[in-house]
Design an enzyme around this catalytic site. Structure first.
Site, PDB file in Angstrom:
ATOM      1  N   THR A   1       0.708  -1.159   0.115  1.00  0.00           N
ATOM      2  CA  THR A   1       0.111   0.069  -0.054  1.00  0.00           C
ATOM      3  C   THR A   1       0.847   1.081  -0.054  1.00  0.00           C
ATOM      4  OG1 THR A   1      -2.053   1.187   1.142  1.00  0.00           O
ATOM      5  CG2 THR A   1      -0.272   0.273   2.403  1.00  0.00           C
TER       6      THR A   1
ATOM      7  N   GLY B   1      -4.485  -2.945   7.855  1.00  0.00           N
ATOM      8  CA  GLY B   1      -3.563  -3.970   8.205  1.00  0.00           C
ATOM      9  C   GLY B   1      -3.163  -4.017   9.450  1.00  0.00           C
TER      10      GLY B   1
ATOM     11  N   CYS C   1      -2.939  -3.185  -2.393  1.00  0.00           N
ATOM     12  CA  CYS C   1      -3.317  -4.484  -1.676  1.00  0.00           C
ATOM     13  C   CYS C   1      -3.220  -5.627  -2.526  1.00  0.00           C
ATOM     14  CB  CYS C   1      -4.478  -3.923  -0.961  1.00  0.00           C
ATOM     15  SG  CYS C   1      -4.543  -2.548   0.069  1.00  0.00           S
TER      16      CYS C   1
END
Length: 207
Positions: A71, A135, A164
């Site tokens: 990310t 996360g 992702c």
């Protein structure tokens, strides 16, 4: 619960602080939420695959100990790190993820934005485009890492990755979805509202 507003802070330094905090805490340590922004950085989760980094655009890449793939973090994105003792709240990791998603969905609803879950892909989406990434890492029953909500940022670095781990996934941000940006659409205000929604989720055990 202690809420810390850290401003614009280096990613790796903050990550190490989270690790140290989690390692040192005990059953009496208060839960904390850290609200902040990061300078531009790509982070690659534990199972992250290098092929999801499509090209080098001069932004550093850091491999970290959270779940998930790759990310992007950058200025104008609200990051909330959740240092939560799950045992204290008697919730499991998957339930914690759902509570984080629901807090984001409820926050976006305040701005007339219809956030939603996408099956099999943790995070929050608007019309299929990702607006918030999640996360977590859990150690000794306590979480660290957290979530990142795109508010008012340069989205172009996302073109250098499969967000992702999903090729071609679109990304969006609040700025592009709120027709009239009010003075309240700023990171500090949104951060405070997010904390209230997170607290509400944690107070409603097994909601």
């Amino acid at each position: 619960m202690i809420v810390r507003h850290l401003g614009l802070v280096d990613y790796e330094t903050t990550w190490r602080r989270m690790q140290q905090f989690t390692a040192a805490r005990d059953e009496n340590s208060e839960d904390e939420i850290w609200l902040l922004e990061h300078p531009p950085v790509f982070t690659l989760g534990q199972a992250g695959k290098a092929e999801h980094l499509l090209r080098d655009v001069g932004i550093p890449v850091i491999k970290v100990d959270r779940g998930g793939q790759v990310t992007y973090h950058g200025p104008g994105q609200l990051v909330a790190y959740l240092l939560i003792d799950l045992r204290r709240h008697d919730i499991k990791v998957r339930e914690m993820v759902r509570k984080m998603e629901q807090a984001l969905i409820d926050l976006l609803a305040e701005y007339g934005i219809a956030g939603e879950r996408l099956f099999g892909a943790p995070g929050v989406y608007v019309a299929g485009a990702k607006i918030a990434a999640l996360g977590l890492r859990v150690k000794n029953g306590c979480t660290f890492h957290g979530l990142a909500l795109n508010v008012d940022m340069d989205l172009s670095p996302y073109q250098a990755i499969n967000p992702c781990g999903y090729a071609g996934m679109g990304v969006t941000q609040m700025k592009n979805l709120v027709t009239k940006m009010s003075k309240h659409v700023d990171l500090a205000f949104i951060g405070d509202r997010l904390v209230e929604h997170l607290k509400a989720q944690l107070e409603h055990e097994h909601a």
